[in-house]
Design a protein around this motif. Structure first.
Motif, PDB file in Angstrom:
ATOM      1  N   ALA A  15       0.878  -1.237   0.122  1.00 44.90           N
ATOM      2  CA  ALA A  15      -0.026  -0.072  -0.038  1.00 44.90           C
ATOM      3  C   ALA A  15       0.781   1.274  -0.013  1.00 44.90           C
ATOM      4  CB  ALA A  15      -0.887   0.066   1.419  1.00 44.90           C
ATOM      5  N   LEU A  16       2.033   1.366   0.849  1.00 42.91           N
ATOM      6  CA  LEU A  16       2.911   2.361   0.791  1.00 42.91           C
ATOM      7  C   LEU A  16       3.617   2.596  -0.738  1.00 42.91           C
ATOM      8  CD1 LEU A  16       3.608   4.457   2.799  1.00 42.91           C
ATOM      9  CD2 LEU A  16       5.669   2.976   3.433  1.00 42.91           C
ATOM     10  N   TRP A  17       3.935   1.560  -1.351  1.00 40.15           N
ATOM     11  CA  TRP A  17       4.493   1.611  -2.458  1.00 40.15           C
ATOM     12  C   TRP A  17       3.692   2.249  -3.591  1.00 40.15           C
ATOM     13  CZ3 TRP A  17       9.093   1.730  -4.977  1.00 40.15           C
ATOM     14  CH2 TRP A  17      10.187   1.393  -3.981  1.00 40.15           C
ATOM     15  N   MET A  18       2.194   1.708  -3.500  1.00 37.72           N
ATOM     16  CA  MET A  18       1.343   2.071  -4.370  1.00 37.72           C
ATOM     17  C   MET A  18       1.017   3.432  -4.022  1.00 37.72           C
ATOM     18  SD  MET A  18       0.483  -0.111  -6.451  1.00 37.72           S
ATOM     19  CE  MET A  18       1.825  -0.455  -6.635  1.00 37.72           C
ATOM     20  N   ALA A  19       0.806   4.157  -2.938  1.00 38.31           N
ATOM     21  CA  ALA A  19       0.674   5.461  -2.524  1.00 38.31           C
ATOM     22  C   ALA A  19       1.717   6.351  -2.985  1.00 38.31           C
ATOM     23  CB  ALA A  19       0.578   5.793  -1.028  1.00 38.31           C
ATOM     24  N   GLY A  20       3.110   5.731  -2.833  1.00 38.64           N
ATOM     25  CA  GLY A  20       4.224   6.700  -3.474  1.00 38.64           C
ATOM     26  C   GLY A  20       4.314   6.593  -4.929  1.00 38.64           C
ATOM     27  N   ILE A  21       3.899   5.616  -5.553  1.00 35.96           N
ATOM     28  CA  ILE A  21       3.837   5.523  -7.084  1.00 35.96           C
ATOM     29  C   ILE A  21       2.772   6.500  -7.279  1.00 35.96           C
ATOM     30  CG2 ILE A  21       3.163   4.361  -9.054  1.00 35.96           C
ATOM     31  CD1 ILE A  21       4.697   1.997  -7.688  1.00 35.96           C
ATOM     32  N   GLY A  22       1.729   6.338  -6.633  1.00 38.77           N
ATOM     33  CA  GLY A  22       0.452   7.478  -7.069  1.00 38.77           C
ATOM     34  C   GLY A  22       0.858   8.782  -6.764  1.00 38.77           C
ATOM     35  N   LEU A  23       1.681   9.229  -5.929  1.00 36.53           N
ATOM     36  CA  LEU A  23       1.978  10.516  -5.594  1.00 36.53           C
ATOM     37  C   LEU A  23       3.009  10.921  -6.717  1.00 36.53           C
ATOM     38  CD1 LEU A  23       2.540  13.049  -3.853  1.00 36.53           C
ATOM     39  CD2 LEU A  23       4.058  11.981  -2.898  1.00 36.53           C
ATOM     40  N   LEU A  25       3.146   9.526  -9.659  1.00 34.18           N
ATOM     41  CA  LEU A  25       2.158   9.831 -11.143  1.00 34.18           C
ATOM     42  C   LEU A  25       1.367  10.892 -11.235  1.00 34.18           C
ATOM     43  CD1 LEU A  25       1.276   8.299 -13.555  1.00 34.18           C
ATOM     44  CD2 LEU A  25      -0.354   7.016 -12.121  1.00 34.18           C
ATOM     45  N   MET A  26       0.843  11.426  -9.938  1.00 33.20           N
ATOM     46  CA  MET A  26       0.072  12.609 -10.191  1.00 33.20           C
ATOM     47  C   MET A  26       0.917  13.900 -10.411  1.00 33.20           C
ATOM     48  SD  MET A  26      -1.884  14.429  -7.040  1.00 33.20           S
ATOM     49  CE  MET A  26      -0.506  15.236  -6.460  1.00 33.20           C
ATOM     50  N   THR A  27       2.094  13.810  -9.910  1.00 29.79           N
ATOM     51  CA  THR A  27       3.060  14.937 -10.031  1.00 29.79           C
ATOM     52  C   THR A  27       3.437  15.025 -11.566  1.00 29.79           C
ATOM     53  OG1 THR A  27       3.858  14.592  -7.685  1.00 29.79           O
ATOM     54  CG2 THR A  27       5.453  15.974  -9.266  1.00 29.79           C
ATOM     55  N   VAL A  28       3.766  13.905 -12.045  1.00 26.89           N
ATOM     56  CA  VAL A  28       4.143  13.702 -13.300  1.00 26.89           C
ATOM     57  C   VAL A  28       2.782  14.265 -14.248  1.00 26.89           C
ATOM     58  CG1 VAL A  28       4.386  12.142 -15.493  1.00 26.89           C
ATOM     59  CG2 VAL A  28       5.736  12.037 -13.478  1.00 26.89           C
ATOM     60  N   ILE A  29       1.631  13.936 -14.006  1.00 28.77           N
ATOM     61  CA  ILE A  29       0.551  14.428 -14.878  1.00 28.77           C
ATOM     62  C   ILE A  29       0.076  15.764 -14.637  1.00 28.77           C
ATOM     63  CG2 ILE A  29      -2.118  14.269 -14.851  1.00 28.77           C
ATOM     64  CD1 ILE A  29      -1.768  11.293 -14.226  1.00 28.77           C
ATOM     65  N   ILE A  30       0.583  16.330 -13.457  1.00 28.59           N
ATOM     66  CA  ILE A  30       0.195  17.620 -13.170  1.00 28.59           C
ATOM     67  C   ILE A  30       1.360  18.543 -13.832  1.00 28.59           C
ATOM     68  CG2 ILE A  30       0.521  19.979 -11.657  1.00 28.59           C
ATOM     69  CD1 ILE A  30      -2.277  18.060 -11.575  1.00 28.59           C
ATOM     70  N   ALA A  31       2.649  18.084 -14.085  1.00 29.13           N
ATOM     71  CA  ALA A  31       3.697  18.673 -14.729  1.00 29.13           C
ATOM     72  C   ALA A  31       3.432  18.832 -16.062  1.00 29.13           C
ATOM     73  CB  ALA A  31       5.170  18.110 -14.466  1.00 29.13           C
ATOM     74  N   ILE A  54      -6.156   9.737  -8.326  1.00 23.38           N
ATOM     75  CA  ILE A  54      -4.887   9.310  -7.991  1.00 23.38           C
ATOM     76  C   ILE A  54      -4.684   9.813  -6.496  1.00 23.38           C
ATOM     77  CG2 ILE A  54      -2.316   9.098  -8.123  1.00 23.38           C
ATOM     78  CD1 ILE A  54      -3.275   9.379 -11.271  1.00 23.38           C
ATOM     79  N   MET A  55      -5.013  11.106  -6.177  1.00 24.63           N
ATOM     80  CA  MET A  55      -4.661  11.771  -5.028  1.00 24.63           C
ATOM     81  C   MET A  55      -5.439  11.027  -3.914  1.00 24.63           C
ATOM     82  SD  MET A  55      -4.648  15.637  -3.805  1.00 24.63           S
ATOM     83  CE  MET A  55      -6.230  15.942  -4.477  1.00 24.63           C
ATOM     84  N   GLY A  56      -6.877  10.784  -4.119  1.00 25.71           N
ATOM     85  CA  GLY A  56      -7.495   9.947  -3.305  1.00 25.71           C
ATOM     86  C   GLY A  56      -6.888   8.655  -2.833  1.00 25.71           C
ATOM     87  N   TRP A  57      -6.445   7.989  -4.094  1.00 26.08           N
ATOM     88  CA  TRP A  57      -5.637   6.591  -3.524  1.00 26.08           C
ATOM     89  C   TRP A  57      -4.571   6.660  -2.396  1.00 26.08           C
ATOM     90  CZ3 TRP A  57      -7.630   2.053  -3.399  1.00 26.08           C
ATOM     91  CH2 TRP A  57      -8.547   1.595  -4.344  1.00 26.08           C
ATOM     92  N   PHE A  58      -3.506   7.710  -3.189  1.00 25.42           N
ATOM     93  CA  PHE A  58      -2.375   7.761  -2.016  1.00 25.42           C
ATOM     94  C   PHE A  58      -2.676   8.367  -0.691  1.00 25.42           C
ATOM     95  CE2 PHE A  58      -1.258  11.805  -4.601  1.00 25.42           C
ATOM     96  CZ  PHE A  58      -1.359  12.597  -3.623  1.00 25.42           C
TER      97      PHE A  58
END
Length: 170
Positions: A15-23, A25-31, A54-58
Motif C-alpha cells: 500500500a505504501l509503494w502504491m501510494a508513493g507511485i500514485g504521488l 504519477l500525479m506529479t508527472v500528470i500535473i507537470a 490518484i490523490m484519493g488513493w495515495f
C-alpha cells in the motif's frame, strides 16, 4: 500471530509503494498539464480529474499505513501520567474507535460509489463511482490494521516501531 503480522506487513508495504507511485504519477500528470498548457498552448482535459482520483488513493492508502505504524494523530497528554496498563487500555480503545471510523468509511464510501455509479466522468469516460473506491479501499485497510494493533497488544507484542507502547518488547 506471526503469520498475520507478516501478511499485514507485506500488505502495508504494498500500500505504501502504491501510494508513493500514485504521488509520483500525479506529479508527472500535473507537470505534463503545465507543460501542455503554458508551452504548447493546449490542454490535457483529463489531467485534473485523473490527478484528483490518484490523490484519493495515495491519501487513503498512506493514512491506513500510518495507522498501522502508530503515526496517526492522537491527543496523549493524559497518557504521560498514567501507568502502562492504563495506557494500553486507552490505546486499545483508540484503535477500536479508529476501526469504527474505518467501518464508516467502507459503509458510506460504498453508498457514495453506488449512488454515483451511473454518472460518467466526462473527461475520463469512466463511472463516477471510481472517485469513491479509494475511500472503501482505505477503510478496509484502516479496519484491518486497527484490529491488528488490538490483537498484537492483546498478545503482549509491540504495535509499532516507534508507536504508542514502545516500552513493550516483542
Amino acid at each position: 500471530m506471526q503469520k498475520v503480522a507478516l501478511a499485514t506487513g507485506l500488505l502495508a508495504r504494498f500500500a505504501l509503494w502504491m501510494a508513493g507511485i500514485g504521488l509520483v504519477l500525479m506529479t508527472v500528470i500535473i507537470a505534463a498539464q503545465v507543460f501542455f498548457r503554458y508551452i504548447l498552448n493546449s490542454s490535457l482535459v483529463w489531467s485534473e480529474p485523473a490527478s484528483v482520483m490518484i490523490m484519493g488513493w495515495f491519501i487513503f492508502l498512506g493514512a491506513a499505513v500510518g495507522i498501522r505504524e502508530g503515526y496517526h494523530l492522537s491527543f496523549d497528554i493524559l497518557l504521560h501520567v498514567l501507568p502502562q496498563k492504563a495506557k494500553l487500555v486507552l490505546h486499545t480503545v483508540s484503535d477500536l474507535v479508529v476501526a469504527g471510523f474505518g467501518v464508516g468509511m467502507v459503509w458510506f464510501g460504498s453508498e457514495l460509489a453506488a449512488k454515483t455509479a451511473g454518472n460518467m466522468v466526462p473527461s475520463l469516460g469512466i463511472s463516477g463511482a471510481y472517485d469513491f473506491i479509494p475511500i472503501v479501499g482505505g477503510g478496509i485497510l484502516v479496519v484491518l490494521f486497527s484490529l491488528e494493533r488490538v490483537a498484537r497488544r492483546a498478545a503482549g507484542l509491540q504495535t509499532a516501531r516507534f508507536g504508542d507502547d514502545a516500552e513493550l518488547e516483542i
